[in-house]
Design an enzyme around this catalytic site. Structure first.
Site, PDB file in Angstrom:
ATOM      1  N   SER A 138       0.856  -1.194   0.000  1.00  0.00           N
ATOM      2  CA  SER A 138       0.000   0.000   0.000  1.00  0.00           C
ATOM      3  C   SER A 138       0.884   1.233   0.000  1.00  0.00           C
ATOM      4  CB  SER A 138      -0.885   0.015   1.256  1.00  0.00           C
ATOM      5  OG  SER A 138      -1.547   1.256   1.400  1.00  0.00           O
ATOM      6  N   TYR A 151      -2.802  -1.353  10.412  1.00  0.00           N
ATOM      7  CA  TYR A 151      -2.840  -1.617   8.969  1.00  0.00           C
ATOM      8  C   TYR A 151      -1.593  -1.056   8.293  1.00  0.00           C
ATOM      9  CZ  TYR A 151      -4.214  -1.450   4.071  1.00  0.00           C
ATOM     10  OH  TYR A 151      -4.231  -1.600   2.701  1.00  0.00           O
TER      11      TYR A 151
END
Length: 244
Positions: A138, A151
Site C-alpha cells: 500500500s 494496517y
C-alpha cells in the site's frame, strides 16, 4: 513476467483488487484459483465465472493456510504464481487498551499470512521455469495514517519482507513483486464507514489494474501505483550494501 499460461492462486479473491486480478488473468488465458472466507460469495463468483476455481479459506488461520497450500499443490501442481492480496483495514486507537482480537486478526491477515504462504509455496514455485510471488502492499506502507496504525504498520512490514524475500530467492526462477496501491475504490476499510455497503472512493479499480498489469508484464518488481508514487521517494539505499 509472462501474463498468460500461468496457474495463479489469489488470496482475498472475492472482491476488490483480488477479484479484479482474477478476472484479468482469466481473460488473458490463465488458470485462476481464488480463496476467501465468504462461501456464498465464492459460490456467486463461480456461478458467474465457471472457469475460476474457488476455495473457502480464512488466511488468518494457520491451519487454513496449510490446508490451502497442500490442496493447491496436490490438485493444481502447475501452480506457478502466488498473489498475496487478502487484507483487512481496521481503526485502532492506541491511546486506550486495544482489542487484541482485532489487532491479531489484522496482523495475521495482512502480514503473517503472506509470510507463511510464501514460505509454504517457495520450494514448489522454484521448480517452475517461470514463477512469481506478488505481494500487495500500500502507499500507506510509506506514509501512514495515524487512525489505522496497525494496517499501515503491516503494509510497511510487507514492503520490508518483500525486499528480503526477493533477495533470498534471487538465485531461483521466482520473481518477487510488490504492488503498492493508492486508495482504490473497493470495500476495504468498511470498518470506519457506518454504511458497510459503501466503498471509500479513490482510484477506479480498472485504472489501478491497467497500471498494475503493465508493471507485472514489464517486470517492474516494485510498483507504487498512481498516487502511491508520491509516498515512495526512493529505495532503501543501504539494502544492497548490507546484503551483498
Amino acid at each position: 513476467m509472462q501474463t498468460t499460461g500461468n496457474t495463479i492462486l489469489i488470496t482475498g479473491g472475492t472482491s476488490g483488487i483480488g477479484l479484479a486480478f482474477a478476472k484479468e488473468f482469466l481473460k488473458l488465458g490463465n488458470k485462476v484459483i481464488i480463496c476467501g472466507r465468504r462461501k456464498n460469495r465464492l459460490e456467486e463468483i463461480q456461478h458467474q465465472q465457471k472457469e475460476i476455481v474457488t476455495r473457502v479459506c480464512d488466511v488468518a488461520k494457520t491451519k487454513d493456510r496449510e490446508e490451502l497450500a497442500a490442496w493447491v499443490v496436490t490438485n493444481f501442481p502447475d501452480v506457478n504464481v502466488l498473489i498475496n492480496n487478502a487484507g483487512v483495514q481496521l481503526l485502532t486507537d492506541l491511546t486506550k487498551p486495544v482489542d487484541l482480537t482485532r489487532v491479531n486478526n489484522e496482523v495475521e491477515t495482512n502480514l503473517t499470512a503472506p509470510i507463511h504462504l510464501s514460505s509454504l509455496f517457495a520450494q514448489h514455485l522454484s521448480t517452475k521455469k517461470e514463477a512469481a510471488i506478488i505481494n500487495i502492499s500500500s502507499g500507506l506502507a510509506f506514509v501512514p495514517l495515524s487512525f489505522m496504525p496497525v494496517y499501515c504498520a503491516t503494509k510497511a512490514a510487507i514492503h520490508s519482507i518483500t525486499l528480503s524475500l526477493r533477495h533470498q530467492l534471487k538465485n531461483t526462477s521466482i520473481k518477487v513483486f510488490e504492488i503498492a496501491p493508492p486508495a482504490v475504490d473497493t470495500e476495504l476499510g468498511s470498518d470506519r464507514r457506518e454504511d458497510k455497503t459503501l466503498s471509500h472512493g479513490g482510484l477506479p479499480v480498472d485504472k489501478f489494474m491497467e497500471e498494475a498489469m503493465e508493471a507485472i508484464k514489464n517486470d517492474i518488481l516494485e510498483a507504487p501505483i498512481a498516487g502511491a508514487k508520491n509516498s515512495r521517494e526512493k529505495r532503501e539505499v543501504l539494502f544492497d550494501i548490507m546484503n551483498p
